[in-house]
Design a protein around this motif. Structure first.
Motif, PDB file in Angstrom:
ATOM      1  N   GLY A   1       1.334   8.260  -6.547  1.00 27.63           N
ATOM      2  CA  GLY A   1       0.903   9.551  -6.032  1.00 27.63           C
ATOM      3  C   GLY A   1      -0.587   9.600  -5.739  1.00 27.63           C
ATOM      4  O   GLY A   1      -1.237  10.614  -5.941  1.00 27.63           O
ATOM      5  N   VAL A   2      -1.133   8.489  -5.240  1.00 30.65           N
ATOM      6  CA  VAL A   2      -2.565   8.427  -4.944  1.00 30.65           C
ATOM      7  C   VAL A   2      -2.803   8.596  -3.445  1.00 30.65           C
ATOM      8  O   VAL A   2      -1.881   8.508  -2.643  1.00 30.65           O
ATOM      9  N   THR A   3      -4.047   8.798  -3.076  1.00 32.42           N
ATOM     10  CA  THR A   3      -4.408   8.971  -1.674  1.00 32.42           C
ATOM     11  C   THR A   3      -4.456   7.633  -0.956  1.00 32.42           C
ATOM     12  O   THR A   3      -4.523   6.571  -1.585  1.00 32.42           O
ATOM     13  N   GLY A   4      -4.464   7.686   0.368  1.00 23.93           N
ATOM     14  CA  GLY A   4      -4.475   6.474   1.184  1.00 23.93           C
ATOM     15  C   GLY A   4      -5.696   5.607   0.987  1.00 23.93           C
ATOM     16  O   GLY A   4      -5.611   4.381   1.022  1.00 23.93           O
ATOM     17  N   ASP A   5      -6.864   6.203   0.765  1.00 24.17           N
ATOM     18  CA  ASP A   5      -8.068   5.382   0.625  1.00 24.17           C
ATOM     19  C   ASP A   5      -8.189   4.707  -0.739  1.00 24.17           C
ATOM     20  O   ASP A   5      -9.051   3.877  -0.952  1.00 24.17           O
TER      21      ASP A   5
ATOM     22  N   ALA B   1       0.834  -1.207   0.000  1.00 25.98           N
ATOM     23  CA  ALA B   1       0.000   0.000   0.000  1.00 25.98           C
ATOM     24  C   ALA B   1       0.867   1.256   0.000  1.00 25.98           C
ATOM     25  O   ALA B   1       0.617   2.193  -0.768  1.00 25.98           O
ATOM     26  N   VAL B   2       1.895   1.263   0.834  1.00 24.52           N
ATOM     27  CA  VAL B   2       2.788   2.430   0.921  1.00 24.52           C
ATOM     28  C   VAL B   2       3.513   2.659  -0.400  1.00 24.52           C
ATOM     29  O   VAL B   2       3.542   3.780  -0.927  1.00 24.52           O
ATOM     30  N   LEU B   3       4.096   1.612  -0.961  1.00 23.23           N
ATOM     31  CA  LEU B   3       4.862   1.775  -2.201  1.00 23.23           C
ATOM     32  C   LEU B   3       3.965   2.146  -3.374  1.00 23.23           C
ATOM     33  O   LEU B   3       4.353   2.944  -4.231  1.00 23.23           O
ATOM     34  N   ARG B   4       2.769   1.607  -3.423  1.00 26.30           N
ATOM     35  CA  ARG B   4       1.836   1.982  -4.486  1.00 26.30           C
ATOM     36  C   ARG B   4       1.433   3.449  -4.338  1.00 26.30           C
ATOM     37  O   ARG B   4       1.314   4.182  -5.313  1.00 26.30           O
TER      38      ARG B   4
END
Length: 170
Positions: A100-104, A92-95
């Protein structure tokens, strides 16, 4: 807790947040099957494109981060359910960093909520700096600078030291 697996939690006096029971095991199995199984669904060239690194580079980073920081170790909750795996948190972190997307944005596939992704991002970056800074995050030597400038010039960017921030070196 309501019968549908959702309940409300109070935050402050007026904010409410829905609890969503995510199937963390299914999320881990999906990532593993798609990218890390003996015969993964997606080949190595797609892994590299989606993670911005090769699988042989990803796995040692995952192992180092997990062994250094207990936050990344998969644990069971008080009800005995498995929580998020190290692979889910780091993917999730690397993606998030790569795209450059948001956490959700990670929730549907990886099965991880925004607040957990943000906490994982903070802990991951702190851990990476602590574990890898001496070897990989050091100031460049004169030899490093010469090599990087030569590569930049060969690629049509004379005077550029690396490409992340387009920093020019005199």
């Amino acid at each position: 807790m309501e019968a549908d697996g959702q309940s409300s939690r109070r935050r402050g006096n007026s904010q409410r947040r829905k609890f969503i029971r995510r199937d963390h095991v299914q999320g881990h199995e999906c990532i593993f099957r798609d990218y890390f199984a003996e015969n993964p669904v997606y080949p190595s060239n797609l892994f590299r494109r989606r993670f911005r690194m090769s699988r042989p580079l990803f796995l040692p980073i995952l192992n180092e981060v997990e062994s250094y920081n207990l936050y990344f170790v998969q644990r069971r909750d008080n009800a005995g359910r498995l929580g998020l795996s190290c692979m889910q948190k780091i993917t999730a972190v690397l993606r998030m960093l790569a795209y450059g997307v948001t956490g959700d944005f990670m929730d549907e596939y990886i099965r991880i909520g925004k607040s957990t992704v943000m906490k994982s991002l903070k802990k991951f970056t702190e851990t990476v700096v602590t574990v890898f800074s001496e070897e990989y995050l050091r100031s460049p030597t004169a030899k490093d600078i010469g090599r990087l400038l030569a590569v930049g010039e060969q690629r049509g960017f004379p005077g550029m030291l690396g490409s992340i921030d387009c920093m020019h070196w005199k």
